[in-house]
Design a protein around this motif. Structure first.
Motif, PDB file in Angstrom:
ATOM      1  N   TYR A  81      14.089  37.287 -23.269  1.00 59.76           N
ATOM      2  CA  TYR A  81      15.223  37.318 -22.352  1.00 59.76           C
ATOM      3  C   TYR A  81      14.851  36.891 -20.934  1.00 59.76           C
ATOM      4  CZ  TYR A  81      17.557  39.639 -26.174  1.00 59.76           C
ATOM      5  OH  TYR A  81      18.098  39.910 -27.409  1.00 59.76           O
ATOM      6  N   ASP A  82      13.581  36.560 -20.718  1.00 60.00           N
ATOM      7  CA  ASP A  82      13.213  35.967 -19.435  1.00 60.00           C
ATOM      8  C   ASP A  82      13.131  34.448 -19.541  1.00 60.00           C
ATOM      9  OD1 ASP A  82      11.053  36.119 -21.088  1.00 60.00           O
ATOM     10  OD2 ASP A  82       9.658  36.928 -19.613  1.00 60.00           O
ATOM     11  N   HIS A  84      15.666  31.258 -19.969  1.00 57.27           N
ATOM     12  CA  HIS A  84      17.084  30.935 -19.867  1.00 57.27           C
ATOM     13  C   HIS A  84      17.335  29.458 -20.200  1.00 57.27           C
ATOM     14  CE1 HIS A  84      17.877  34.429 -16.791  1.00 57.27           C
ATOM     15  NE2 HIS A  84      17.150  34.814 -17.838  1.00 57.27           N
ATOM     16  N   VAL A 163      18.642  33.987 -22.987  1.00 57.58           N
ATOM     17  CA  VAL A 163      19.812  34.012 -22.112  1.00 57.58           C
ATOM     18  C   VAL A 163      20.444  32.632 -22.035  1.00 57.58           C
ATOM     19  CG1 VAL A 163      20.666  34.482 -19.774  1.00 57.58           C
ATOM     20  CG2 VAL A 163      18.837  35.893 -20.741  1.00 57.58           C
ATOM     21  N   VAL A 165      22.769  30.491 -19.862  1.00 56.34           N
ATOM     22  CA  VAL A 165      23.341  30.419 -18.513  1.00 56.34           C
ATOM     23  C   VAL A 165      24.548  29.493 -18.577  1.00 56.34           C
ATOM     24  CG1 VAL A 165      22.915  29.919 -16.082  1.00 56.34           C
ATOM     25  CG2 VAL A 165      21.065  30.776 -17.521  1.00 56.34           C
ATOM     26  N   LEU A 197      21.860  36.884 -28.340  1.00 52.16           N
ATOM     27  CA  LEU A 197      21.667  36.237 -27.039  1.00 52.16           C
ATOM     28  C   LEU A 197      22.507  36.928 -25.987  1.00 52.16           C
ATOM     29  CD1 LEU A 197      21.928  32.513 -28.222  1.00 52.16           C
ATOM     30  CD2 LEU A 197      19.856  33.888 -27.951  1.00 52.16           C
ATOM     31  N   LYS A 198      22.077  36.837 -24.748  1.00 52.32           N
ATOM     32  CA  LYS A 198      22.830  37.356 -23.619  1.00 52.32           C
ATOM     33  C   LYS A 198      23.417  36.197 -22.832  1.00 52.32           C
ATOM     34  CE  LYS A 198      19.802  41.398 -23.367  1.00 52.32           C
ATOM     35  NZ  LYS A 198      20.753  42.319 -23.994  1.00 52.32           N
ATOM     36  N   ALA A 200      24.720  34.647 -19.142  1.00 51.68           N
ATOM     37  CA  ALA A 200      24.751  34.679 -17.680  1.00 51.68           C
ATOM     38  C   ALA A 200      25.773  33.655 -17.214  1.00 51.68           C
ATOM     39  CB  ALA A 200      23.373  34.365 -17.110  1.00 51.68           C
ATOM     40  N   GLN A 232      26.526  42.318 -21.859  1.00 48.91           N
ATOM     41  CA  GLN A 232      25.128  42.464 -22.234  1.00 48.91           C
ATOM     42  C   GLN A 232      24.236  42.299 -21.008  1.00 48.91           C
ATOM     43  OE1 GLN A 232      24.062  43.197 -25.404  1.00 48.91           O
ATOM     44  NE2 GLN A 232      26.211  43.499 -25.835  1.00 48.91           N
ATOM     45  N   ARG A 233      24.451  41.217 -20.282  1.00 51.37           N
ATOM     46  CA  ARG A 233      23.693  40.960 -19.062  1.00 51.37           C
ATOM     47  C   ARG A 233      24.463  39.950 -18.234  1.00 51.37           C
ATOM     48  NH1 ARG A 233      17.307  40.032 -18.686  1.00 51.37           N
ATOM     49  NH2 ARG A 233      17.510  42.098 -19.526  1.00 51.37           N
ATOM     50  N   CYS A 235      24.027  37.633 -14.919  1.00 51.22           N
ATOM     51  CA  CYS A 235      23.198  37.094 -13.844  1.00 51.22           C
ATOM     52  C   CYS A 235      24.005  35.973 -13.225  1.00 51.22           C
ATOM     53  CB  CYS A 235      21.868  36.578 -14.387  1.00 51.22           C
ATOM     54  SG  CYS A 235      20.878  35.728 -13.147  1.00 51.22           S
ATOM     55  N   TRP A 256      22.418  41.613 -11.684  1.00 49.06           N
ATOM     56  CA  TRP A 256      21.577  41.707 -12.870  1.00 49.06           C
ATOM     57  C   TRP A 256      21.877  43.037 -13.562  1.00 49.06           C
ATOM     58  CZ3 TRP A 256      18.952  37.634 -14.486  1.00 49.06           C
ATOM     59  CH2 TRP A 256      18.034  37.778 -15.524  1.00 49.06           C
TER      60      TRP A 256
END
Length: 259
Positions: A81-82, A84, A163, A165, A197-198, A200, A232-233, A235, A256
């Motif tokens: 998850y870091d 993107h 993630v 985006v 998946l998250k 942003a 979920q997240r 950003c 965040w």
């Protein structure tokens, strides 16, 4: 003269010794050293026999373990998850759209004015000639096609990126080449959720954008995400609307783990 030559020889010897030592040090590194720990290799791609390995997401995550928070790991399968991936919803293709939206961009002029005069002009002519350096395996697709969306999310999951985006415009707003796509956001969030998946949000530049309008955009995104129970997240990236300025994240719009 002799002293100068001696100094030169000593300097040359030390330089050669430094290069030799550096090369020997690099030879001792293992493939798992460095950034490759965060960027998984091909052994983590979850394909078995050409089919995607879709394991269900765990029901419980131990928040005390930082590595688990940053990744969803399983046997032969990890999502980070870091990592993107930027994703754009503005592509269109017949018969579902009015034409090959964004695939038919105006040809970009050459940067050198002397060459630009003889450079080709006009627009790209899909489906053979598209505004892309690479031709997609799915062809010039429509972002509204649910099969395309599902395929894209599966590919992102297979790449171990965690993630998506999402390029975002407010409702009813689009760039000069496209059409509004905000209505597709719930479909993206649903598809991303199915693949662990998250999502942003990258707030794109638009006319008459102000600090207040960006505040309203962020509130709208959060409220709508909460209403769909798919938060979920978040950003939220806010980029300069001035084309003369480089694109830089604005701390005023940095959110965040909005829940």
């Amino acid at each position: 003269m002799t002293r100068l030559r001696r100094k030169f020889c000593v300097a040359l010897f030390l330089f050669a010794l430094f290069i030799f030592g550096t090369m020997m040090g690099l030879r001792t590194l293992k493939p798992t050293d460095g950034f490759s720990d965060l960027a998984p290799g091909m052994e983590l791609v979850p394909f078995v026999g050409g089919k995607l390995d879709r394991r269900p997401a765990p029901n419980h995550v131990d928040v005390s373990d930082t590595k688990i928070v940053l990744s969803k790991a399983g046997h032969e399968h990890s999502i980070f998850y870091d990592v993107h991936i930027f994703y754009y919803l503005w592509y269109g293709a017949p018969p579902g759209d009015r034409g090959y939206i964004h695939w038919d961009h105006v040809l970009v002029p050459h940067w050198d004015p002397k060459i630009a005069a003889s450079h080709p002009k006009g627009r790209h002519n899909p489906p053979e000639d598209i505004a892309s350096s690479f031709y997609p395996e799915l062809g010039p697709y429509s972002s509204r096609d649910p099969n395309v969306l599902e395929s894209h999310m599966a590919q992102i999951e297979a790449a171990a990126a965690g993630v998506v985006v999402l390029s975002w415009y407010p409702p009813g707003v689009a760039d000069e080449h496209g059409e509004p796509t905000e209505d597709l956001v719930p479909s993206v969030m649903d598809a991303a959720h199915r693949h662990s998946l998250k999502v942003a949000f990258h707030i794109q530049p638009y006319r008459e954008r102000t600090d207040l309008s960006v505040h309203d955009n962020i509130k709208y995104i959060i409220d709508k995400a909460q209403a769909t129970e798919l938060v979920q997240r978040a950003c939220l990236l806010h980029y300069s609307s001035d084309p003369q300025l480089p694109c830089r994240p604005s701390p005023a719009a940095g959110f965040w783990d909005c829940r």
